[in-house]
Design a protein around this motif. Structure first.
Motif: not given
Ligand code: MG
Ligand code: TXA
Length: 361
Positions: A183-185, A236-238, A154-156
């Motif tokens: 959450v990201e842009s 797969r992400h986050y 997960p993004s910090p």
């Molecule tokens: Mg990222």
């Protein structure tokens, strides 16, 4: 690569001038600095220096075909890296920058292949965060920055979360407090009079519709049809450390579904974590089976801004607990809900239990 990682609190962009001078020097010398933006923390390097950018891939363990986006401090810096800015792209900049949007443009020759993964386009983003923009100005050049997590995690959204992933791998983290959006842009591609969303984010389709005649969403993004146009969206992400299962059901039956799933796990001796709305959590409290699971709330069901801001912290929460499976409550996909569900689906790697009112599952 075991270096000392310094966390420097930034309180005030005027009084902390010395901090920015120092951080700007690190960037200019080809080093890495993690910094806050209004979305998530970024892991920054000189965006025109391919060796410096190679350091980002190494620190994150990021696949080399996943391009970086460039962060600029103002409109003039866009022209340092963009070959052309179309009239619609210009309208988007005027409407949303600085802000949580990344616009894909044709790149100039000075942008190295290691930034774009060999593509002839580059993502440009002007963050709405004083610490971020002051750092870019101090460095005097665009800063390449992916989210400051180990690839796949997960993004910090706090400096502490950056430290957990990047300790020993980078020299400096600027701590500007928790990120506003979480959450990201939104990543957009502009073709003629159409805006195509490659990654949903804090700028919603509804907001883009007010500026562009036509807005569409890359069909591969939500539904797994074809290959996503943003290379990073195919991974797969986050993902938290334990497997995650999404539960999507009407309010009046979601409690029953959670009950059934938790009971099954308990019978097999599996420890359960849950990420719920305030409402579902309140409804479940007091029931003995729920008391055995570890529950956290991501906020009120209708408050998407609050949910987005808490989402990654919730996904990271269980990493330090003895939990073998996590269930998360889905949200509807209106507004910011599209970005929230996109991240939850990725974190779940496609595992979702869906039930409609009255339909037995
Ligand atoms: Mg990222
Ligand atoms: O909010 C954000 O955008 C954060 C903060 C730090 O600014 N940054 C971020 O970067 O989320 P990253 O690298 O984690 O995600 C960038 C995404 C990746 O999925 C990448 O594949 C895609 O943008 N991307 C980069 N350049 C692209 C291009 N030229 N065409 C299409 N997609 C691109």
């Amino acid at each position: 690569m075991d270096m000392e990682t310094q966390i420097i609190k930034v309180h005030d962009i005027v009084n902390d001038e010395a901090v920015f001078l120092k951080a700007g020097e690190v960037i200019k010398k080809g080093g890495l600095v993690a910094f806050p933006t209004e979305t998530v923390y970024g892991l920054g390097a000189d965006g025109l220096d391919s060796t410096a950018c190679a350091g980002i891939y190494k620190a994150k363990g990021r696949p080399s075909d996943n391009p970086l986006i460039l962060h600029v401090s103002d409109r003039a810096m866009v022209d340092m890296v963009a070959e052309e800015v179309s009239p619609l792209a210009e309208k988007l900049i005027a409407a949303f920058c600085p802000g949580p949007i990344t616009i894909i443009v044709k790149k100039k020759r000075c942008v190295p292949d290691s930034v774009t993964g060999g593509l002839d386009t580059v993502g440009v983003r002007m963050p709405d965060n004083d610490v971020a923009r002051t750092l870019i100005k101090a460095a005097g050049r665009p800063i390449a920055a992916p989210s400051a997590n180990i690839s796949g995690r997960p993004s910090p959204t706090t400096a502490e979360a950056v430290y957990n992933d990047m300790k020993g791998r980078i020299p400096m983290i600027l701590d500007g407090g928790p990120c506003q959006f979480g959450v990201e842009s939104t990543i957009v591609e502009v073709t003629g009079n159409e805006v195509v969303i490659l990654r949903p984010g804090a700028i919603t389709p509804e907001m883009l519709n007010e500026v562009a005649e036509r807005v569409s969403i890359d069909p591969a993004v939500m539904g797994d049809i074809g290959v996503p146009k943003a290379p990073g969206m195919k991974y797969r992400h986050y993902a938290p450390k334990a497997p995650l299962i999404l539960i999507k059901a009407d309010e009046n039956i979601i409690g029953n579904i959670f009950y059934r799933e938790i009971k099954k796990r308990k019978e097999n001796g599996v420890s359960v974590g849950m990420i719920l709305s305030d409402e579902t959590m309140a409804a479940l409290k007091g029931n003995s089976i729920y008391d055995e699971a570890l529950m956290i709330s991501y906020g009120p069901r209708m408050d998407k801004k609050a949910i987005a801001a808490k989402l990654y912290e919730a996904l990271r929460f269980f990493d330090t607990k003895k939990i073998e499976v996590i269930f998360a409550e889905a949200v509807n996909e209106d507004g910011l809900g599209l970005a929230i569900m996109n991240r939850l689906k990725k974190a779940a790697g496609g595992q979702m239990i869906e039930a409609e009112n009255g339909v037995k599952v």
